[in-house]
Design an enzyme around this catalytic site. Sequence first.
Site, PDB file in Angstrom:
ATOM      1  N   LYS A 116       0.825  -1.215   0.000  1.00 21.48           N
ATOM      2  CA  LYS A 116       0.000   0.000   0.000  1.00 21.48           C
ATOM      3  C   LYS A 116       0.852   1.254   0.000  1.00 21.48           C
ATOM      4  CE  LYS A 116      -4.596  -1.316   1.333  1.00 21.48           C
ATOM      5  NZ  LYS A 116      -5.755  -1.084   2.173  1.00 21.48           N
ATOM      6  N   LYS A 198      -3.866 -11.012  -6.698  1.00 21.79           N
ATOM      7  CA  LYS A 198      -5.199 -11.288  -6.150  1.00 21.79           C
ATOM      8  C   LYS A 198      -6.253 -10.333  -6.723  1.00 21.79           C
ATOM      9  CE  LYS A 198      -5.390  -8.410  -2.068  1.00 21.79           C
ATOM     10  NZ  LYS A 198      -5.787  -8.140  -0.735  1.00 21.79           N
ATOM     11  N   LYS A 201     -10.443  -4.849  -5.230  1.00 27.33           N
ATOM     12  CA  LYS A 201     -11.364  -3.776  -5.600  1.00 27.33           C
ATOM     13  C   LYS A 201     -10.608  -2.528  -6.041  1.00 27.33           C
ATOM     14  CE  LYS A 201     -12.124  -3.724  -0.681  1.00 27.33           C
ATOM     15  NZ  LYS A 201     -12.989  -4.278   0.309  1.00 27.33           N
TER      16      LYS A 201
HETATM   17  P1  TYM Z   1     -10.615  -6.480   3.141  1.00 27.05           P
HETATM   18  O1  TYM Z   1     -11.718  -5.499   3.307  1.00 27.05           O
HETATM   19  O2  TYM Z   1      -9.505  -6.154   2.208  1.00 27.05           O
HETATM   20  O3  TYM Z   1     -11.213  -7.865   2.684  1.00 27.05           O
HETATM   21  C1  TYM Z   1     -12.296  -8.489   3.381  1.00 27.05           C
HETATM   22  C2  TYM Z   1     -12.114 -10.001   3.364  1.00 27.05           C
HETATM   23  O4  TYM Z   1     -12.012 -10.475   2.021  1.00 27.05           O
HETATM   24  C3  TYM Z   1     -10.869 -11.286   1.872  1.00 27.05           C
HETATM   25  N1  TYM Z   1     -10.352 -11.111   0.493  1.00 27.05           N
HETATM   26  C4  TYM Z   1     -10.161 -12.120  -0.361  1.00 27.05           C
HETATM   27  N2  TYM Z   1     -10.353 -13.438  -0.252  1.00 27.05           N
HETATM   28  C5  TYM Z   1     -10.069 -14.202  -1.329  1.00 27.05           C
HETATM   29  N3  TYM Z   1      -9.605 -13.706  -2.507  1.00 27.05           N
HETATM   30  C6  TYM Z   1      -9.403 -12.389  -2.669  1.00 27.05           C
HETATM   31  N4  TYM Z   1      -8.968 -11.905  -3.825  1.00 27.05           N
HETATM   32  C7  TYM Z   1      -9.684 -11.524  -1.567  1.00 27.05           C
HETATM   33  N5  TYM Z   1      -9.595 -10.174  -1.376  1.00 27.05           N
HETATM   34  C8  TYM Z   1     -10.009  -9.948  -0.106  1.00 27.05           C
HETATM   35  C9  TYM Z   1      -9.880 -10.767   2.909  1.00 27.05           C
HETATM   36  O5  TYM Z   1      -8.938 -11.743   3.252  1.00 27.05           O
HETATM   37  C10 TYM Z   1     -10.819 -10.448   4.060  1.00 27.05           C
HETATM   38  O6  TYM Z   1     -11.083 -11.607   4.820  1.00 27.05           O
HETATM   39  N6  TYM Z   1      -7.969  -5.742   7.303  1.00 27.05           N
HETATM   40  C11 TYM Z   1      -9.131  -6.404   6.741  1.00 27.05           C
HETATM   41  C12 TYM Z   1     -10.425  -6.027   7.434  1.00 27.05           C
HETATM   42  C13 TYM Z   1     -10.379  -6.218   8.897  1.00 27.05           C
HETATM   43  C14 TYM Z   1     -10.430  -7.439   9.609  1.00 27.05           C
HETATM   44  C15 TYM Z   1     -10.392  -7.078  10.976  1.00 27.05           C
HETATM   45  C16 TYM Z   1     -10.506  -8.762   9.218  1.00 27.05           C
HETATM   46  C17 TYM Z   1     -10.313  -5.211   9.816  1.00 27.05           C
HETATM   47  N7  TYM Z   1     -10.324  -5.736  11.053  1.00 27.05           N
HETATM   48  C18 TYM Z   1     -10.408  -8.064  11.973  1.00 27.05           C
HETATM   49  C19 TYM Z   1     -10.534  -9.734  10.212  1.00 27.05           C
HETATM   50  C20 TYM Z   1     -10.492  -9.389  11.566  1.00 27.05           C
HETATM   51  C21 TYM Z   1      -9.250  -6.036   5.288  1.00 27.05           C
HETATM   52  O7  TYM Z   1      -8.769  -5.019   4.849  1.00 27.05           O
HETATM   53  O8  TYM Z   1     -10.024  -6.886   4.552  1.00 27.05           O
END
Ligand code: TYM
Length: 333
Positions: A116, A198, A201
């Site tokens: 990032k 991966k 978005k």
């Molecule tokens: P975020 O918002 O980027 O993504 C949300 C969830 O989607 C999963 N994910 C994917 N899984 C499979 N293939 C992909 N291409 C893919 N892109 C995203 C992510 O692994 C995630 O599970 N930091 C986290 C949000 C968060 C969080 C937490 C998660 C904040 N606090 C506490 C768990 C526990 C995030 O940015 O996810």
Amino acid sequence: MEEQRKQVIFSAIQPSGTITLGNYLGALKNWVALQDEYDCIFSLADLHTITVRQDPAKFRKNALEAYALLLACGIDPQKSIFFIQSHVSAHAELAWVLNCYTQFGELSRMTQFKDKSAKHADNINAGLFAYPSLMAADILLYQADLVPVGADQKQHLELTRNVAERFNAAYSPTFTVPDGYIPKQGARIMSLQDPTSKMSKSDENANGFIAMLDSPDVIMRKFKRAVTDSDACVRYAEGKDGVNNLMGIYACVTGKTMEEIEREFEGRGYGDFKTAVGEAVVEHLRPIQERFSQYIADKAYLEACYRDGAARAARIANRTLAKVMKKIGFLPG
Ligand code: TYM
């Protein structure tokens, strides 16, 4: 006999723009499935989202739409606690505390921070750097046993475990040390345009990702354009990243195994295969999209839901926070 305590699940997603099929297959689909068996707490991690600059009006709209979309995916506020992170102040408070128990070196090693900061070189802010402490606070406030996430969050979870263990050792057992719950299928959905990275978005090329609210036409077009290879054989094998990814998506939405998929498309070309994957995804998303339109039209219901979720979450979170403050030695107010 006293009923055994159900294990606690916590997970969160950022409401930063479009939620993708990757988010859904890697995380959300599991959240929905786990609601009966576990005590589930889910959150929209909007505090995390401001590590990248947001337009206020769009940010508000994205958060409300993401909340409605998660309900449409099947998060049931009767079964689970579903709230918006910024509505529960304990998250920011515990994050500060945990920052003081997390080392600079540990945070510097986070690959998401490196990625990032390369992408947003003009805004490498302290929040972006300390982001994993906030994520640790999210999880630890609820004494979560399991955290269902995609594979990209594994490193952050490892850090959370380390911080929890460190705090427990310095004082006395305070936090449950959580385990990740990463699905066998769907943990890493790749970009349709570059299957070595991966699905994200924030991909500049919208053909690389399927948004959960993409129309059937757009979904079909994106799958038809998906990058494959010159082998022309639907087979799960090393070096066939594009086809492997499409097979993974197809497996997730149909429940078929890789062997079944190989048999189904034996002797058939990629054109047929891509059409089948596209159609299966369209059909899978159709009821979710329909429910989304109903939820987003009912602002009063959404508001009641997230307020109730925040009140329930705050009761649990404040209990943990109070325990932490006391153990550290803060003078009670
Ligand atoms: P975020 O918002 O980027 O993504 C949300 C969830 O989607 C999963 N994910 C994917 N899984 C499979 N293939 C992909 N291409 C893919 N892109 C995203 C992510 O692994 C995630 O599970 N930091 C986290 C949000 C968060 C969080 C937490 C998660 C904040 N606090 C506490 C768990 C526990 C995030 O940015 O996810």
